[in-house]
Write a protein that holds these residues in place. Structure first.
Motif, mmCIF file in Angstrom:
data_model
loop_
_atom_site.group_PDB
_atom_site.id
_atom_site.type_symbol
_atom_site.label_atom_id
_atom_site.label_comp_id
_atom_site.label_asym_id
_atom_site.label_seq_id
_atom_site.Cartn_x
_atom_site.Cartn_y
_atom_site.Cartn_z
ATOM 1 N N GLN A 138 39.113 -73.973 -5.801
ATOM 2 C CA GLN A 138 38.455 -72.953 -6.625
ATOM 3 C C GLN A 138 37.999 -71.737 -5.816
ATOM 4 N N LYS A 141 41.098 -66.727 -3.826
ATOM 5 C CA LYS A 141 41.050 -65.532 -4.664
ATOM 6 C C LYS A 141 42.098 -65.609 -5.763
ATOM 7 N N GLY A 142 41.691 -65.251 -6.974
ATOM 8 C CA GLY A 142 42.603 -65.288 -8.101
ATOM 9 C C GLY A 142 42.722 -66.653 -8.747
ATOM 10 N N TYR A 143 41.853 -67.604 -8.378
ATOM 11 C CA TYR A 143 41.896 -68.929 -9.003
ATOM 12 C C TYR A 143 41.810 -68.758 -10.516
ATOM 13 N N PRO A 144 42.752 -69.361 -11.273
ATOM 14 C CA PRO A 144 42.837 -69.058 -12.706
ATOM 15 C C PRO A 144 41.864 -69.816 -13.587
ATOM 16 N N ALA A 148 35.983 -70.856 -11.156
ATOM 17 C CA ALA A 148 36.259 -70.195 -9.883
ATOM 18 C C ALA A 148 34.969 -70.074 -9.073
ATOM 19 N N ASP A 210 31.419 -64.991 -9.669
ATOM 20 C CA ASP A 210 30.973 -63.685 -10.158
ATOM 21 C C ASP A 210 29.802 -63.124 -9.348
ATOM 22 N N THR A 261 40.048 -65.844 0.411
ATOM 23 C CA THR A 261 38.931 -66.592 -0.167
ATOM 24 C C THR A 261 37.925 -65.650 -0.801
ATOM 25 N N SER A 262 37.405 -66.017 -1.956
ATOM 26 C CA SER A 262 36.375 -65.220 -2.624
ATOM 27 C C SER A 262 35.051 -65.370 -1.884
#
Length: 272
Positions: A138, A141-144, A148, A210, A261-262
């Motif tokens: 999760q 980046k871009g995990y759908p 996330a 977020d 990675t986010s």
């Protein structure tokens, strides 16, 4: 046989020392071109902190996949200065500090007879799991999916988190309800973990992708009693944390690469 985890702090201090001893001037003099490129991608401190002291369980060449608990993104509550964390049950490969143990009586340093991988083999025959690490998908980046996640960095020393590497977890907690943790799913487990204070360069924990400021403030800046202490009131909420950069190191060692990675960065209110 009496477990004796005498190497835990030894290897942790070694890893921290490796991270601290990584000046940019030294790096420029000693790294090859390919190493410099990798160091730039990971960050010099993280690159130098990649110790060889970790164990991958199971041995990818000879053993089947093992059950383990993944607590990297967990939140916890505390009772009598022990953190109880809601973790995921997983099957596959994971990585951990070795946690060597002996069978000496009374407990004392001596010939090593086992490590965390051996303990995991025993856990597979019983009703408990060992908490080790693998990168949560999760975080990419871009995990759908709707869940996330991102890595949050809490700067500075003395902030508390639960350190779950090597923590033990009881399978029977699946399907039960716990204070603060709520319902424990059938594929989840509660693990008991020690509380640790962050070093000067802080710790990291996982939260919503977020970049939730309220979530960050809840888990960054929890302080213990006394100077640098880890004593907290029962019911204190903690995130599972890791020394800044160590998750990147473990991901690199386990999987050979670190995907995009986010990440979320805030200045704590206490620093304003």
């Amino acid at each position: 046989m009496m477990l004796y985890f005498y190497s835990m702090m030894k290897w942790f201090r070694l890893a921290v020392l490796c991270i601290l001893c990584s000046p940019v001037i030294y790096a420029a003099q000693e790294l090859s071109d390919s190493e410099k490129e990798e160091a730039q991608q990971l960050g010099l401190e993280v690159w130098f902190g990649r110790p060889t002291a970790f164990k991958t369980c199971p041995d990818p060449e000879s053993n089947p996949a093992q059950e383990y608990a993944l607590c990297a993104s967990a939140q916890c509550f505390t009772i009598d200065n022990v953190a109880y964390c809601k973790c995921d049950q997983k099957v596959g490969q994971s990585i951990s500090l070795p946690f060597f143990f002996t069978n000496n009586k009374p407990s004392a340093p001596g010939p090593i007879v086992g490590d965390v991988c051996d303990l995991m083999e025993v856990s597979g025959e019983g009703d408990f799991l060992v908490s080790t690490f693998s990168p949560p998908p999760q975080l990419v980046k871009g995990y759908p999916g709707p869940d996330a996640q991102a890595i949050y960095t809490c700067p500075g020393s003395g902030n508390l988190s639960a350190q779950c590497n090597g923590g033990l977890c009881v399978k029977a907690t699946a399907g039960t309800n716990w204070p603060f943790l709520g319902a424990i799913g059938k594929d989840e487990v509660v693990c008991s973990c020690p509380i640790a204070a962050s070093p000067q360069f802080g710790f990291q924990f996982i939260g919503p992708a977020d970049c939730d400021r309220e979530f960050f403030e809840q888990y960054c800046g929890v302080q213990g009693g006394g100077s640098g202490g880890t004593s907290v009131s029962t019911g204190t909420r903690l995130a599972v944390g890791a020394v800044t950069g160590s998750g990147t190191v473990l991901t690199k060692l386990l999987e050979g690469n670190v995907p995009p990675t986010s990440r979320c960065f805030f200045v704590p209110d206490s620093a304003n």
